[in-house]
Design a protein around this motif. Structure first.
Motif, short mmCIF file in Angstrom:
data_model
loop_
_atom_site.label_atom_id
_atom_site.label_comp_id
_atom_site.label_asym_id
_atom_site.label_seq_id
_atom_site.Cartn_x
_atom_site.Cartn_y
_atom_site.Cartn_z
N MET A 85 -3.46 2.56 -9.88
CA MET A 85 -4.15 1.95 -8.75
C MET A 85 -5.57 2.47 -8.63
SD MET A 85 -0.95 2.21 -6.09
CE MET A 85 -1.98 2.05 -4.62
N SER A 86 -5.77 3.77 -8.86
CA SER A 86 -7.12 4.33 -8.76
C SER A 86 -8.03 3.78 -9.84
CB SER A 86 -7.05 5.86 -8.82
OG SER A 86 -6.50 6.29 -10.05
N VAL A 87 -7.51 3.56 -11.04
CA VAL A 87 -8.32 2.99 -12.12
C VAL A 87 -8.74 1.57 -11.76
CG1 VAL A 87 -8.27 2.19 -14.51
CG2 VAL A 87 -7.39 4.45 -13.94
N TYR A 88 -7.80 0.77 -11.26
CA TYR A 88 -8.14 -0.60 -10.87
C TYR A 88 -9.13 -0.61 -9.71
CZ TYR A 88 -4.99 -3.35 -13.79
OH TYR A 88 -4.40 -3.98 -14.86
N ALA A 89 -8.99 0.34 -8.78
CA ALA A 89 -9.95 0.43 -7.69
C ALA A 89 -11.35 0.74 -8.20
CB ALA A 89 -9.49 1.50 -6.69
N LEU A 90 -11.45 1.63 -9.19
CA LEU A 90 -12.76 1.95 -9.77
C LEU A 90 -13.34 0.74 -10.49
CD1 LEU A 90 -14.92 4.08 -10.33
CD2 LEU A 90 -13.61 4.79 -12.34
N VAL A 91 -12.49 -0.01 -11.19
CA VAL A 91 -12.95 -1.25 -11.83
C VAL A 91 -13.52 -2.21 -10.79
CG1 VAL A 91 -12.21 -3.30 -13.09
CG2 VAL A 91 -11.41 -1.06 -13.80
N ALA A 92 -12.81 -2.37 -9.68
CA ALA A 92 -13.26 -3.30 -8.64
C ALA A 92 -14.58 -2.85 -8.02
CB ALA A 92 -12.18 -3.43 -7.56
N VAL A 93 -14.79 -1.55 -7.87
CA VAL A 93 -16.06 -1.05 -7.34
C VAL A 93 -17.21 -1.41 -8.29
CG1 VAL A 93 -17.37 1.03 -6.76
CG2 VAL A 93 -15.01 0.79 -6.00
N GLY A 94 -16.99 -1.25 -9.59
CA GLY A 94 -18.04 -1.62 -10.55
C GLY A 94 -18.31 -3.11 -10.57
N LEU A 95 -17.25 -3.91 -10.55
CA LEU A 95 -17.44 -5.37 -10.55
C LEU A 95 -18.06 -5.84 -9.24
CD1 LEU A 95 -17.06 -8.05 -11.99
CD2 LEU A 95 -14.72 -8.12 -11.13
N ASN A 96 -17.83 -5.11 -8.16
CA ASN A 96 -18.42 -5.48 -6.88
C ASN A 96 -19.94 -5.38 -6.90
OD1 ASN A 96 -18.08 -6.10 -3.95
ND2 ASN A 96 -18.98 -4.07 -3.72
N VAL A 97 -20.47 -4.49 -7.72
CA VAL A 97 -21.93 -4.41 -7.86
C VAL A 97 -22.48 -5.72 -8.42
CG1 VAL A 97 -23.82 -3.21 -9.03
CG2 VAL A 97 -21.90 -1.91 -8.12
N VAL A 98 -21.77 -6.28 -9.39
CA VAL A 98 -22.24 -7.51 -10.04
C VAL A 98 -21.95 -8.73 -9.19
CG1 VAL A 98 -22.07 -8.90 -12.14
CG2 VAL A 98 -21.83 -6.41 -12.28
N LEU A 105 -21.43 -14.23 -10.97
CA LEU A 105 -20.02 -14.44 -11.27
C LEU A 105 -19.75 -14.01 -12.72
CD1 LEU A 105 -17.28 -15.34 -10.36
CD2 LEU A 105 -17.89 -17.69 -10.95
N ASP A 106 -19.14 -12.85 -12.86
CA ASP A 106 -18.84 -12.29 -14.19
C ASP A 106 -17.34 -12.40 -14.42
OD1 ASP A 106 -18.61 -10.92 -16.51
OD2 ASP A 106 -19.53 -9.06 -15.81
N LEU A 107 -16.92 -13.33 -15.28
CA LEU A 107 -15.51 -13.52 -15.59
C LEU A 107 -15.09 -12.75 -16.83
CD1 LEU A 107 -15.02 -17.33 -14.87
CD2 LEU A 107 -14.63 -15.38 -13.35
N GLY A 108 -16.01 -12.07 -17.48
CA GLY A 108 -15.68 -11.31 -18.68
C GLY A 108 -15.85 -9.82 -18.51
N TYR A 109 -15.64 -9.33 -17.29
CA TYR A 109 -15.86 -7.90 -17.02
C TYR A 109 -14.90 -7.02 -17.80
CZ TYR A 109 -17.08 -3.81 -14.21
OH TYR A 109 -17.53 -2.58 -13.79
N VAL A 110 -13.77 -7.60 -18.22
CA VAL A 110 -12.80 -6.83 -18.99
C VAL A 110 -13.41 -6.34 -20.31
CG1 VAL A 110 -11.81 -8.77 -20.27
CG2 VAL A 110 -10.37 -6.81 -19.71
N ALA A 111 -14.48 -6.99 -20.78
CA ALA A 111 -15.12 -6.55 -22.02
C ALA A 111 -15.67 -5.14 -21.89
CB ALA A 111 -16.24 -7.52 -22.39
N PHE A 112 -16.31 -4.83 -20.76
CA PHE A 112 -16.84 -3.48 -20.56
C PHE A 112 -15.71 -2.47 -20.38
CE2 PHE A 112 -19.93 -6.50 -18.59
CZ PHE A 112 -20.85 -6.46 -19.62
#
Length: 400
Positions: A85-98, A105-112
């Motif tokens: 859960m903490s890893v997914y939360a950190l991912v969401a914080v980074g994607l929230n910047v974009v 609208l970044d649909l390929g964030y999984v690449a990073f």
């Protein structure tokens, strides 16, 4: 009559009622608990920090407390669930910047996310033929690699907007997964095993950061989340954050007003990509295995769903959304296979009844915006309503 100083208008009954109606509509937009946000904003800064410290302490104690109502056991280990859960939360914080701040609208964030995972795996796994470095060194390295590719992707594509940008980023995410499949050095489905972990042993001589021990990974990721939140909060209140919000609201208007939109969009992409790479490296270390099957498009859509569900533009909402996306399949294992259906239906319901997400973003960006708002509200409330336009003495006429 002076050409610079005009008459100071005092609102009449109609204008005062219009102001009251506007404030009532703003309170309605705040959601299910309109008074909670006002009470929080009215608290002194020291009291807010004290409450936040208590919340952080409770968050650190979650692996030990194992609350019966929300635990994922016996289906899944509670400590490992918290780490995910903490890893997914950190991912969401980074994607929230974009997505949340800059409105891209970044649909390929999984690449990073994949780039960070492969960076950690290729420099720490015994299956890798490359030079091996300590795991903790791979965290900044993963951020740098992801940031570099974020700039490489952003410079030629960020002149696109809307659906076109979404399609390009979606393609980039799929390209990274395909390259991981066809490039021999990335080992495709075989992947990398025994990915490295931070140093340290307990009293019995066993490593602290085992793949089966979720508590140390959760504490490490939670600490990183707090540091990233502090940095994101400072960015939000800075000139960069105000430029991002201006671009999100109306890019053409922002550019007309002199905001270098392209530069700030590249910055958003680079910063968001670095956080995605960091979270990927943490994910690789905690799981201990990396292959190309973990970074598909469905996972990228889940990342976007986490940001939208939690509240686009709200970093705390992003944490909540990311944690929920990871928590629900782990908590309700009987319906885990229907998670995409569940999140899709949840997004439809949220968009109807809660367009801003569970925790909508605040519109105020200034560090002292609350003080200015209270002063303005007090000034308006002190003006007695009347049906006439009153001129203040000494203004609106030439003093000859």
């Amino acid at each position: 009559m002076s050409t610079t100083d005009g008459p100071t208008l005092i609102p009449d009954d109609a204008s005062a009622q219009e102001i009251a109606d506007r404030e009532a509509k703003m309170r309605q937009r705040k959601g299910w608990f309109p008074g909670l946000s006002d009470k929080w904003n009215a608290l002194p800064r020291q009291t807010q920090w004290l409450i936040l410290i208590v919340v952080v302490v409770i968050a650190y104690l979650l692996p030990i407390l194992n609350p019966p109502l929300i635990t994922t056991e016996p289906g899944n280990n509670w400590q490992i669930a918290l780490a995910q859960m903490s890893v997914y939360a950190l991912v969401a914080v980074g994607l929230n910047v974009v997505v949340g701040y800059a409105g891209l609208l970044d649909l390929g964030y999984v690449a990073f996310f994949a780039l960070g995972s492969y960076t950690a795996a290729m420099f720490t796994s015994p299956d890798s033929p490359y030079v091996h470095i300590p795991y903790l060194w791979t965290l900044p390295l993963a951020m740098a690699v992801a940031m570099f590719f974020g700039v490489v992707l952003g410079v030629p594509t960020l002149r696109l907007r809307g659906d076109y940008l979404a399609i390009v980023t979606l393609g980039f995410g799929e390209i990274v997964r395909i390259l991981a499949t066809i490039i021999p050095a990335m080992k495709g489905q075989v992947g990398f095993q025994n990915v490295g972990h931070p140093p340290g042993t307990d009293s019995s001589g066993q490593p602290i950061f085992l793949n089966s021990s979720g508590t140390p990974w959760y504490w490490l990721t939670l600490t990183i989340i707090i540091l990233v939140l502090l940095a994101a909060g400072n960015l939000e209140r800075s000139r960069v954050g105000r430029a991002w919000i201006a671009i999100r609201e109306d890019e053409d208007a922002a550019e007309i007003m002199g905001v270098p939109t392209f530069k700030y969009k590249v910055w958003a992409f680079a910063i968001g990509a670095s956080v995605g790479g960091l979270s990927g490296a943490l994910f690789a270390g905690q799981v201990g295995f990396v292959n190309n099957q973990k970074f598909d498009i469905a996972t990228s859509i889940l990342f976007v769903a986490a940001v939208v569900m939690g509240g686009t533009g709200n970093k705390v909402g992003a944490i909540l959304g990311g944690a929920l996306v990871a928590y629900i399949p782990l908590r309700f294992t009987a319906i885990a296979e229907f998670k995409y259906l569940i999140f899709g239906a949840a997004l439809v319901v949220i968009m109807i009844f809660r367009p801003g997400g569970l925790l909508p973003a605040r519109q105020s960006l200034l560090a002292y915006g609350r003080l200015a708002y209270n002063k303005l509200k007090g000034a308006v409330g002190d003006i007695p309503p009347s049906g006439k336009v009153v001129l203040e003495p000494g203004k609106g006429a030439d003093n000859e």
